[in-house]
Design an enzyme around this catalytic site. Structure first.
Site, mmCIF file in Angstrom:
data_model
loop_
_atom_site.group_PDB
_atom_site.id
_atom_site.type_symbol
_atom_site.label_atom_id
_atom_site.label_comp_id
_atom_site.label_asym_id
_atom_site.label_seq_id
_atom_site.Cartn_x
_atom_site.Cartn_y
_atom_site.Cartn_z
ATOM 1 N N HIS A 92 0.846 -1.204 0.000
ATOM 2 C CA HIS A 92 0.000 0.000 0.000
ATOM 3 C C HIS A 92 0.877 1.249 0.000
ATOM 4 O O HIS A 92 0.632 2.199 -0.777
ATOM 5 C CB HIS A 92 -0.914 -0.026 1.230
ATOM 6 C CG HIS A 92 -1.661 1.248 1.461
ATOM 7 N ND1 HIS A 92 -2.977 1.424 1.087
ATOM 8 C CD2 HIS A 92 -1.283 2.414 2.054
ATOM 9 C CE1 HIS A 92 -3.374 2.641 1.427
ATOM 10 N NE2 HIS A 92 -2.361 3.263 2.014
ATOM 11 N N GLU A 93 1.894 1.274 0.841
ATOM 12 C CA GLU A 93 2.775 2.441 0.911
ATOM 13 C C GLU A 93 3.583 2.594 -0.377
ATOM 14 O O GLU A 93 3.873 3.720 -0.802
ATOM 15 C CB GLU A 93 3.695 2.333 2.125
ATOM 16 C CG GLU A 93 2.973 2.259 3.466
ATOM 17 C CD GLU A 93 1.997 3.402 3.682
ATOM 18 O OE1 GLU A 93 2.215 4.508 3.126
ATOM 19 O OE2 GLU A 93 0.999 3.200 4.398
ATOM 20 N N HIS B 165 1.586 4.563 -2.799
ATOM 21 C CA HIS B 165 1.670 6.002 -2.545
ATOM 22 C C HIS B 165 2.950 6.580 -3.131
ATOM 23 O O HIS B 165 2.951 7.668 -3.716
ATOM 24 C CB HIS B 165 1.654 6.267 -1.030
ATOM 25 C CG HIS B 165 0.288 6.245 -0.427
ATOM 26 N ND1 HIS B 165 -0.790 6.928 -0.959
ATOM 27 C CD2 HIS B 165 -0.182 5.646 0.706
ATOM 28 C CE1 HIS B 165 -1.853 6.741 -0.200
ATOM 29 N NE2 HIS B 165 -1.518 5.963 0.812
ATOM 30 N N GLU C 7 -6.547 6.863 -0.796
ATOM 31 C CA GLU C 7 -6.393 5.616 -0.032
ATOM 32 C C GLU C 7 -6.980 4.431 -0.791
ATOM 33 O O GLU C 7 -6.427 3.332 -0.766
ATOM 34 C CB GLU C 7 -7.047 5.745 1.341
ATOM 35 C CG GLU C 7 -6.370 6.748 2.269
ATOM 36 C CD GLU C 7 -4.902 6.414 2.522
ATOM 37 O OE1 GLU C 7 -4.543 5.216 2.538
ATOM 38 O OE2 GLU C 7 -4.104 7.356 2.682
#
Length: 271
Positions: A130-131, A134, A197
């Site tokens: 997930h990071e 980003h 998100e």
């Protein structure tokens, strides 16, 4: 950096400059405005080049060289086709993580000690994925700038409040305290899309297991509700799940969509 990210970063820095100039003018006329402009330029320079280090410093993050986690970073970096970010650890019981930096070439991922203790390896990898999303989509500069600028504006309000005794606290002190903090929150809300998100969850699921990420979100969310972390509310948007649940001020800075909806969407990706 994408055009949208560039414009948002410029807008944040421009608004911060305007706030410093306005405060300087209020207290010192043109001379005060000039001082405010000089301070704003200095703050903007430090914010752009060192905002990631500032945020890491806030949480006393330290570089971490765990072979297992570094191996995960290397594998995910290959899948995401970006450089391997630096790894940091934060001494925080609540499981969580965030990415920071100004570009994929200058990025870092910070994980809490609680994340490593309370999640299994597949769940940790899902969080890291997930990071990575980003980082790949260059969300990190805007989110890091927003955290630093939001914190600076909130700090100004508290400075005027706590910097004077009860007799010296006039109406302006109340205005600065109770207006600047919501203003900082509004700026962060404008700069940070709640949809980012969802996009990061989707991007993370593409290079890891969506069910593992969904399980991790559930554990992190429950832990945050049971034992909210202590920290700067202006940085709450940086974490994968808001770790400061339950405090009124934090609600102002909330930029996360409902965890339940995020989990539901991740589960549909396996069908």
């Amino acid at each position: 950096m994408s055009l949208t990210s560039s414009l948002r970063a410029v807008l944040l820095l421009a608004i911060l400059t305007a706030i410093f100039i306005a405060i300087g003018y209020f207290f010192g006329g043109m001379f005060g405005a000039t001082i405010g402009l000089i301070i704003a330029f200095a703050v903007n320079f430090l914010t752009f080049w060192f905002s990631d280090k500032i945020v890491l410093k806030i949480y006393r993050a330290k570089e971490y060289n765990d072979k297992k986690i570094l191996s995960m970073l290397e594998k995910l970096a290959k899948k995401a086709d970006i450089p391997i970010p630096k790894l940091y650890i934060i001494n925080m019981e609540v499981p969580n993580a965030f990415a920071t930096g100004r570009s994929p070439n200058h990025s870092a991922v910070a994980v809490t000690s609680g994340l490593l203790d309370k999640l299994d390896d597949d769940e940790i990898e899902g969080v890291l994925a997930h990071e990575f999303s980003h980082i790949k989509h260059r969300d990190i500069l805007v989110s890091t700038l927003a955290a630093t600028i939001g914190g600076a504006i909130t700090w100004l309000g508290y400075l005027f409040w706590f910097g004077s005794d009860e007799k010296g606290r006039n109406a302006l002190s109340y205005v600065l305290l109770f207006i600047l903090a919501p203003l900082a929150a509004m700026l962060i809300r404008l700069a940070i899309s709640r949809n980012r998100e969802y996009f990061a969850d989707r991007g993370g699921a593409a290079i890891s297991d969506p069910l593992s990420l969904a399980s991790a979100l559930n554990k992190i969310s429950n832990a945050a509700k049971e034992t909210p972390a202590q920290g700067n509310a202006a940085t709450s948007h940086m974490f994968i799940v808001n770790p400061f649940s339950g405090r009124a001020l934090v609600g102002l800075f909330s930029t996360h969509p409902p965890v339940e909806e995020r989990i539901r969407r991740l589960k549909t990706m396996t069908r």
